[in-house]
Write an enzyme that holds these catalytic residues in place. Structure first.
Site, PDB file in Angstrom:
ATOM      1  N   TYR A   1       1.212  -0.906   0.212  1.00 39.63           N
ATOM      2  CA  TYR A   1      -0.358  -0.139  -0.380  1.00 39.63           C
ATOM      3  C   TYR A   1       1.039   1.410   0.068  1.00 39.63           C
ATOM      4  CZ  TYR A   1       0.860   0.869   5.033  1.00 39.63           C
ATOM      5  OH  TYR A   1       1.564   1.051   6.280  1.00 39.63           O
ATOM      6  N   CYS A   2       0.569   2.576  -0.439  1.00 38.73           N
ATOM      7  CA  CYS A   2       1.258   4.173  -0.673  1.00 38.73           C
ATOM      8  C   CYS A   2       0.234   4.584  -0.072  1.00 38.73           C
ATOM      9  CB  CYS A   2       1.584   3.564  -1.314  1.00 38.73           C
ATOM     10  SG  CYS A   2       0.616   3.563  -2.936  1.00 38.73           S
ATOM     11  N   THR A   3       0.134   5.973  -0.478  1.00 41.31           N
ATOM     12  CA  THR A   3      -0.506   7.018  -0.406  1.00 41.31           C
ATOM     13  C   THR A   3      -1.640   6.570  -1.081  1.00 41.31           C
ATOM     14  OG1 THR A   3       0.956   8.396   0.194  1.00 41.31           O
ATOM     15  CG2 THR A   3      -1.171   9.398   0.157  1.00 41.31           C
TER      16      THR A   3
ATOM     17  N   ILE B   1      -4.088   4.146   0.217  1.00 39.53           N
ATOM     18  CA  ILE B   1      -4.688   4.766   2.356  1.00 39.53           C
ATOM     19  C   ILE B   1      -5.748   5.811   1.645  1.00 39.53           C
ATOM     20  CG2 ILE B   1      -4.214   5.914   4.346  1.00 39.53           C
ATOM     21  CD1 ILE B   1      -1.494   5.265   3.674  1.00 39.53           C
TER      22      ILE B   1
END
Length: 343
Positions: A198-200, A227
């Protein structure tokens, strides 16, 4: 024909106050082969400037990465404009969790070699051969699987203030660093574990998932929309939230609060705190975590040396900066010997 922003941040901030209009902060990306990035860049500026779009947009031969804000009343005009571009039609727009009318103060549309700096030679792998996209509920289910290894694809200063429960958070400064670090750490689990990333907003995972598949990982998954989209689904669809703390964002807000948990500490005194600031000394500009008490005491600087510098006149400060480029040696992210409580 105006192709570049002509107003300073101060002038733009005043205009935003004068207009008194609510603005929406959004982001999106798309990997796509753009034949003429400069021509496409100019088209975007000419069409977005009249809509009062502000933000930081990168265009390259590999696609577009956009973070921007727009007056609420112009949101659908922007959406309609995007729909006229074949590879952006019906693109998912990640809408910010917390809005701030001054999240961006200029419209900057830049042509870059990459839409995300990765240091990779793209011809070595197929960026479209990406991992399986998961929505929030699917991500939670995969996270609970004992055969899953969840990895945060962001940098240390981002994961420091918030991350998913049980995730591996590499202590890295750049996206490129994380690619090698993760591959080395997980080299013995390429076939028997689920690699969940996952990342932003999803853009780093998009490329990382293709990279890891190229490197031999068999079961690669990524959180679709990152996110930001995960939190929207949590709030609107009643999905259980597994993210704790704040989500770091790359605009003037610096973070969005997801939960009330404070995971980090002031880098100067050690007090529980998760508020990032940039050192007020323009010749330093270090990004670090600083509590209100230290902010007042240190005048928003990272050290006594920088505090002394900001007492000088503008011309004296300018003279001190002469010959020092805006390199990574100046704009470090949360790493400095002056930060006694940086973990």
């Amino acid at each position: 024909m105006q192709l570049y922003n002509k107003l300073s941040a101060i002038e733009r901030a005043a205009l935003i106050d004068e207009a008194g209009k609510d603005r929406i902060t959004i982001s999106f990306y798309q990997y796509y082969k753009i034949e003429n990035p400069k021509l496409f860049r100019n088209k975007l500026f000419l069409e977005w400037n009249p809509l009062d779009v502000l933000g930081r947009i990168y265009v390259s031969y590999e696609g577009i990465n956009a973070q921007l804000s727009v007056p609420s009343e112009n949101f659908y005009a922007l959406k309609n404009q995007l729909d006229t571009i074949s590879f952006l039609k019906d693109i998912r727009l990640n809408v910010a969790i917390e809005h701030n009318n001054k999240s961006f103060l200029k419209l900057k549309v830049k042509v870059r070699d990459k839409i995300v700096a990765d240091g990779l030679q793209d011809e070595t792998f197929d960026v479209t051969n990406k991992g399986v996209h998961l929505n929030a509920k699917e991500f939670n289910d995969m996270l609970a699987n004992p055969d899953t290894i969840c990895v945060d694809m962001r940098n240390h200063y981002e994961s420091e203030i918030g991350h998913f429960e049980g995730a591996i958070t590499p202590d890295v400064d750049t996206f490129r660093d994380s690619l090698d670090t993760i591959e080395e750490d997980l080299k013995d689990n390429k076939e028997d574990k689920n690699l969940l990333m996952y990342c932003t907003g999803g853009i780093r995972c998009e490329k990382a998932s293709a990279y890891y598949k190229h490197k031999g990982f068999k079961n690669v998954f990524q959180l679709e929309g990152g996110i930001i989209e995960y939190t929207r689904q949590v709030n609107e669809e009643g999905v259980e939230n597994k993210f704790i703390g704040k989500n770091f964002v790359f605009d003037h807000r610096r973070a969005e609060k997801i939960t009330d948990d404070v995971l980090s500490n002031c880098h100067q005194c050690g007090k529980a705190c998760d508020t990032h600031t940039n050192c007020a000394n323009e010749g330093c500009h270090l990004l670090f975590i600083q509590c209100d008490a230290c902010s007042e005491k240190m005048e928003n600087t990272c050290s006594t040396d920088c505090q002394e510098v900001i007492q000088l006149s503008f011309e004296e400060q300018k003279e001190l900066r002469k010959g020092k480029g805006n390199s990574n040696q100046i704009f470090k992210k949360g790493r400095s010997e002056v930060l006694k409580f940086k973990q």
